[in-house]
Design an enzyme around this catalytic site. Structure first.
Site, mmCIF file in Angstrom:
data_model
loop_
_atom_site.group_PDB
_atom_site.id
_atom_site.type_symbol
_atom_site.label_atom_id
_atom_site.label_comp_id
_atom_site.label_asym_id
_atom_site.label_seq_id
_atom_site.Cartn_x
_atom_site.Cartn_y
_atom_site.Cartn_z
ATOM 1 N N GLN A 38 -10.156 -3.987 -3.281
ATOM 2 C CA GLN A 38 -11.443 -3.564 -2.737
ATOM 3 C C GLN A 38 -12.565 -3.820 -3.735
ATOM 4 O O GLN A 38 -13.655 -4.290 -3.366
ATOM 5 C CB GLN A 38 -11.391 -2.071 -2.373
ATOM 6 C CG GLN A 38 -12.669 -1.567 -1.730
ATOM 7 C CD GLN A 38 -12.889 -2.154 -0.340
ATOM 8 O OE1 GLN A 38 -12.020 -2.060 0.513
ATOM 9 N NE2 GLN A 38 -14.053 -2.765 -0.108
ATOM 10 N N ARG A 84 0.883 -1.176 0.000
ATOM 11 C CA ARG A 84 0.000 0.000 0.000
ATOM 12 C C ARG A 84 0.910 1.211 0.000
ATOM 13 O O ARG A 84 1.713 1.406 0.919
ATOM 14 C CB ARG A 84 -0.902 -0.013 1.233
ATOM 15 C CG ARG A 84 -1.612 1.313 1.449
ATOM 16 C CD ARG A 84 -2.709 1.253 2.477
ATOM 17 N NE ARG A 84 -3.871 0.571 1.952
ATOM 18 C CZ ARG A 84 -5.090 0.617 2.495
ATOM 19 N NH1 ARG A 84 -5.299 1.321 3.603
ATOM 20 N NH2 ARG A 84 -6.098 -0.034 1.948
ATOM 21 N N HIS A 137 -7.478 0.814 -6.332
ATOM 22 C CA HIS A 137 -7.662 -0.054 -5.159
ATOM 23 C C HIS A 137 -8.330 -1.353 -5.629
ATOM 24 O O HIS A 137 -9.487 -1.634 -5.300
ATOM 25 C CB HIS A 137 -8.518 0.671 -4.114
ATOM 26 C CG HIS A 137 -8.461 0.076 -2.738
ATOM 27 N ND1 HIS A 137 -7.662 -1.010 -2.410
ATOM 28 C CD2 HIS A 137 -9.127 0.408 -1.590
ATOM 29 C CE1 HIS A 137 -7.823 -1.297 -1.126
ATOM 30 N NE2 HIS A 137 -8.714 -0.464 -0.618
ATOM 31 N N ARG A 159 -13.232 -8.791 1.752
ATOM 32 C CA ARG A 159 -11.831 -8.503 1.425
ATOM 33 C C ARG A 159 -11.001 -9.763 1.646
ATOM 34 O O ARG A 159 -10.171 -10.128 0.820
ATOM 35 C CB ARG A 159 -11.297 -7.357 2.315
ATOM 36 C CG ARG A 159 -11.831 -5.979 2.007
ATOM 37 C CD ARG A 159 -11.367 -5.493 0.634
ATOM 38 N NE ARG A 159 -9.924 -5.477 0.514
ATOM 39 C CZ ARG A 159 -9.125 -4.494 0.953
ATOM 40 N NH1 ARG A 159 -9.655 -3.427 1.505
ATOM 41 N NH2 ARG A 159 -7.811 -4.556 0.792
ATOM 42 N N CYS A 192 -16.259 1.387 0.998
ATOM 43 C CA CYS A 192 -15.068 0.563 1.280
ATOM 44 C C CYS A 192 -14.626 0.673 2.731
ATOM 45 O O CYS A 192 -13.924 -0.198 3.230
ATOM 46 C CB CYS A 192 -13.941 0.955 0.334
ATOM 47 S SG CYS A 192 -13.386 2.665 0.495
HETATM 48 N N1 NVA Z 1 -10.063 6.478 -1.214
HETATM 49 C C1 NVA Z 1 -9.658 6.073 0.113
HETATM 50 C C2 NVA Z 1 -9.874 4.613 0.319
HETATM 51 C C3 NVA Z 1 -9.510 4.112 1.677
HETATM 52 C C4 NVA Z 1 -9.671 2.642 1.826
HETATM 53 C C5 NVA Z 1 -8.201 6.435 0.319
HETATM 54 O O1 NVA Z 1 -7.401 6.252 -0.610
HETATM 55 O O2 NVA Z 1 -7.861 6.934 1.391
HETATM 56 N N1 CP Z 2 -11.112 -0.352 2.670
HETATM 57 C C1 CP Z 2 -9.820 -0.394 3.069
HETATM 58 O O1 CP Z 2 -8.906 -0.557 2.255
HETATM 59 O O2 CP Z 2 -9.672 -0.271 4.407
HETATM 60 P P1 CP Z 2 -8.307 -0.008 5.193
HETATM 61 O O3 CP Z 2 -7.822 1.352 4.801
HETATM 62 O O4 CP Z 2 -8.696 -0.108 6.628
HETATM 63 O O5 CP Z 2 -7.319 -1.062 4.794
#
Ligand code: NVA
Ligand code: CP
Length: 307
Positions: free
Chosen positions: A135, A105, A132, A289, A261
């Site tokens: 997700q 990530r 993502h 997930r 999400c």
């Molecule tokens: N769009 C959000 C998703 C978090 C799971 C982010 O990138 O912070």
């Molecule tokens: N939806 C998601 O990716 O959650 P986290 O940021 O908690 O991993």
């Protein structure tokens, strides 16, 4: 370097792969639910690299690897040498000599591409500024469980044209459904993959009501994604009229689902009575997930399995 299969964007797999993965995820979910131990990955190790916060992604990968008999290792920027400037290419070379699969990530998509280009083992995108995919794998799995195939359906996105929205767009073309995306001016979705998205798969607008009209699934995300915190005051103002409320949900099909999400901000992008209401499937979505990623990891490491 031998050819290794990575999962960096949703479009890295084809329609047939997804058909297999959705079916396989449901099999693995049922078997886990019945208490069966299924451990094809004994002795296998996943390195998980986090440069942004996470709850679901970390837990779902770690729990999923354990259930499959393997082990997942958590590394973050603050305590690894990545945070002190070790190049991502060198990190990839080292991690891939000691682990069988890597999840990352990070911020720019180019980081996961550089990691993958220097890795001997599969790399999975656990979220970037741009995409993502894990997700959306879980979200479509959740839709299928509740409503059947997503082909020909309409998904309404209300809010930021962000990583989630961009991944929905790739999925719409690949799995043949329509994404209607309502974003504020200045926050429109931009495809970054050079693909053409025709009106049968993508209908952008600035109207939340237009996007939600007749939708089978209504979904949204935070106004300010990780990495964009400096813009949060301006975003709060720009997104004022983009909250998913019970009134807005009335424009969708009566049996429309609501997804997010997570993490969510009740009273900002979604009203509490929607996310906590009967159309919401956000907890199934979060749980999926793990099931979707177990199928993905198994596929990347072992190929298609039919036992
Ligand atoms: N769009 C959000 C998703 C978090 C799971 C982010 O990138 O912070
Ligand atoms: N939806 C998601 O990716 O959650 P986290 O940021 O908690 O991993």
């Amino acid at each position: 370097m031998t050819q290794v299969r990575h999962y960096l964007q949703f479009s890295d797999l084809n329609r047939d792969d997804y058909q297999y993965l959705f079916q396989r995820a449901q099999v693995l979910k049922r078997r886990h639910g019945s208490g069966e131990l299924y451990r094809p990955l004994v002795g296998k190790v996943m390195s998980m690299v986090f440069e942004k916060n996470s709850t679901r992604t970390r837990v779902s990968f770690e729990a999923g690897m354990s259930q499959l008999g393997g082990h997942a290792m958590f590394l973050d920027a603050n305590t690894s040498q990545l945070g002190r400037g070790e190049p991502i290419e060198d990190t990839a070379r080292v991690l891939s000599r000691m682990s069988d699969i890597i999840m990352i990530r990070t911020f720019e998509q180019s980081n996961v591409e550089r990691l993958a280009a220097n890795s001997r083992v599969p790399v999975i995108n656990g979220l970037t500024n741009e995409y993502h995919p894990c997700q959306i794998l879980a979200d479509i799995l959740t839709f299928i469980e509740h409503r059947g195939p997503i082909k020909g359906k309409t998904v309404a996105w209300v809010g930021d044209g962000n990583n989630m929205c961009r991944t929905w767009l790739q999925a719409a073309k690949l799995l043949d459904f329509k994404l209607k995306a309502a974003t504020p001016v200045g926050y429109e979705l931009k495809a970054l993959d050079g693909q053409h998205y025709g009106p049968e798969h993508f209908e952008p607008s600035h109207s939340a009501e237009h996007a939600v009209a007749g939708a089978d699934l209504v979904t949204t995300d935070v106004f300010t994604s990780m990495g964009f915190e400096a813009e949060s005051v301006a975003r709060m103002e720009a997104f004022r009229n983009y909250q998913i409320t019970a009134d807005l949900m009335k424009h969708a099909k009566p049996d429309a689902l609501f997804m997010h999400c997570l993490p969510a901000h009740r009273g900002e992008e979604v009203a509490a009575d929607v996310i906590d209401g009967p159309q919401s499937v956000v907890w199934d979505e979060a749980e999926n997930r793990m099931h979707g990623q177990k199928a993905l990891i198994e596929y990347l490491l072992l190929g298609r399995v039919d036992d």
